[in-house]
Design an enzyme around this catalytic site. Structure first.
Site, PDB file in Angstrom:
ATOM      1  N   GLU A   1     -22.803  18.048 -14.105  1.00 25.98           N
ATOM      2  CA  GLU A   1     -23.356  18.606 -15.352  1.00 25.98           C
ATOM      3  C   GLU A   1     -22.960  20.064 -15.443  1.00 25.98           C
ATOM      4  OE1 GLU A   1     -27.585  18.212 -16.086  1.00 25.98           O
ATOM      5  OE2 GLU A   1     -27.614  16.208 -15.211  1.00 25.98           O
TER       6      GLU A   1
ATOM      7  N   GLU B   1     -31.203  16.047  -9.772  1.00 29.01           N
ATOM      8  CA  GLU B   1     -31.805  17.385  -9.626  1.00 29.01           C
ATOM      9  C   GLU B   1     -33.107  17.334  -8.835  1.00 29.01           C
ATOM     10  OE1 GLU B   1     -31.998  19.118 -13.579  1.00 29.01           O
ATOM     11  OE2 GLU B   1     -29.936  19.816 -13.398  1.00 29.01           O
TER      12      GLU B   1
END
Ligand code: P53
Length: 476
Positions: A374, A176
């Site tokens: 995710e 991320e």
């Protein structure tokens, strides 16, 4: 295509610091995660100056996967996992981060962990840096403010690729990486980049500088991986929260487009090996003078990623306002609530259609294979007296998202490699440090204060996901 590929990578995802515990075992050094206390919804985690007595640091022991991984992987195998996404704690291999030689005990731990996965035919999918850089690099070097950290990261990556090349095919560099677009809060700069801002510092150019060094480090790592073994596949990892315009007013639409530029340019650099012109123009307009060399630009070009890994939990919405004529996006002030979707107990907007939209957005922009690494629903679970957990809400969330993901593949023709729901076993929340924000198919008996037996048990969603996998996504 009638459904998912026959070799679709169904699995689950975690990160070392959120489940391993054993924060000092095998010579491990402290990471940024080890100096973050437990917070709650609306209560930020405190970032302390080193490990202080009397504070609750939930990542130190986490769910003790370090000692229990064999039993846990057995449960993943029972669900039928084809892959398991975790990260290598940088501080197990390089406890301080700037050593020349790696720590053999740390290397051995991951050898054993990967062997255990492979024993069941579970393919490890590995993130190199998932919010757990060595704390020593923060104290001594200022984290990713410092160009020197590029070399430390590339050394770490090289050691990992060399050692595990025959056990791990799929890698990601920085988890991320684009969270730090939210630079006004302290969490993302610290977890992404080991950056603690001084009072009064102009945060934004520092964020861009750190992100640049990370992108160069990522590109150099991709290059090294190819030199070591051309069959390795190295991806990026982007937190995808698509930003919708609140209305169809043209300025709202432009505001949303600018917001997408500001949150997702990281992907352009990873995939295309160069900065998008809109961002270079923005640097000029704002007078940001960054350290970006010709050599860096050449490295970026040579280290384009093989696939795009991304997380998807929620969508955002934004709107134009009169006090913002340039329609600049500021993640702390520009977001508005979307009246068409519900929210989780932690205020995350639940939007399965947004996953289909995101898959199409990535595919239209980049035409690279996509991997949803995710997705999940953080919720408060109740364990009944008989030990069962009836997490139907989690099943509802995941099945709605998988249904949309299937439309993206079957109807829209997106190339999707796999799907690894987040926190397949309950673990410490990254954002809040809580245990009670649970994502797992497997319940772990531990509470926010650290009490509990750590016993594992199957939730209702366990058998449901087992069926999803065995039917290759048909039985939802
Ligand atoms: P937690 C923010 C927005 C989207 C994903 O998050 C995020 C975050 C940071 O909190 O993080 C990812 O635990 C991250 C994981 C994290 C997971 O989402 O705050 O990659 O480490 O645990 C869920 O509920």
């Amino acid at each position: 295509m009638s459904g998912f590929k026959s070799d679709f990578l169904w699995g689950g995802a975690v990160a070392a610091h959120q489940l391993e515990g054993g924060w000092k075992e095998g010579g491990k050094g402290p990471s940024v995660a080890d100096v973050m206390t437990a917070g709650a919804h609306g209560v930020a985690r405190e970032i302390t100056d080193g490990v202080l007595p009397g504070k609750n640091y939930p990542n130190h022991d986490a769910i003790d996967f370090y000692h229990r991984y064999k039993d846990d992987i057995k449960l993943f195998a029972e669900m039928g996992f084809k892959c398991f996404r975790t990260s290598i704690a940088w501080t197990r291999l390089f406890p301080k981060g700037d050593e020349l030689e790696p720590n053999e005990a740390g290397l051995k731990f991951y050898d054993d962990l990967f062997d255990e996965c492979l024993k069941y035919g579970i393919e490890p999918v590995i993130t190199l840096s998932h919010f757990e850089m060595p704390y020593h690099l923060v104290k001594e070097y200022g984290g990713w403010r410092n160009r020197k950290v590029i070399d430390f990261f590339v050394r770490f990556a090289k050691v990992a690729f060399e050692r595990y090349q025959h056990k791990v095919k799929y890698w990601m560099t920085f988890n991320e990486i684009n969270n730090q677009a939210n630079f006004h809060e302290d969490f993302a700069p610290f977890t992404n980049s080991g950056i603690k801002y001084e009072e009064g510092e102009d945060r934004e150019p520092i964020m861009y500088q750190a992100a640049h060094y990370e992108l160069v480090a990522s590109a150099l790592a991709v290059k090294v991986a190819r030199e070591i073994n051309p069959s390795l596949q190295v991806g990026c990892m982007i937190a995808m929260c698509p930003i919708y315009p609140l209305t169809c007013a043209p300025d709202d639409m432009m505001m949303a487009m600018n917001a997408m530029h500001r949150r997702y340019w990281f992907t352009d650099v990873h995939v295309r090996g160069k900065y998008p012109q809109h961002l270079l123009n923005y640097f000029e307009r704002r007078g940001f003078e960054l350290d970006i060399t010709a050599e860096d630009n050449a490295a970026l070009k040579q280290g384009c990623v093989d696939y795009i890994g991304f997380s998807y939990y929620m969508s955002f919405a934004t709107k134009a306002t009169a006090d913002n004529p340039q329609l600049d996006y500021d993640e702390t002030t520009s977001l508005v609530s979307n009246p068409y979707v519900k929210k989780s107990d932690w205020g995350w907007q639940i939007d399965p259609v947004g996953l289909r939209y995101s898959l199409n957005w990535f595919w239209d922009h980049y035409q690279l294979p996509l991997f949803i690494v995710e997705n999940g629903f953080g919720a408060i679970d109740v364990r009944e007296n008989d030990g069962s957990v009836n997490d139907q809400y989690r099943i509802d969330y995941l099945s709605a998202h998988i249904a949309e993901m299937k439309k993206a593949v079957v109807e829209d023709g997106v190339d999707l490699m796999g799907y690894t729901p987040w926190g397949c076993i309950d673990l410490v929340s990254a954002g809040t440090g809580e245990m009670k924000k649970r994502y797992g198919f497997i319940y772990v008996d531990k509470d926010n204060e650290g009490n509990g037996t750590l016993e594992r048990s199957r939730k209702k969603s366990f058998a449901w996901y087992q069926k999803v996998i065995s039917s290759n996504g048909e039985a939802l």
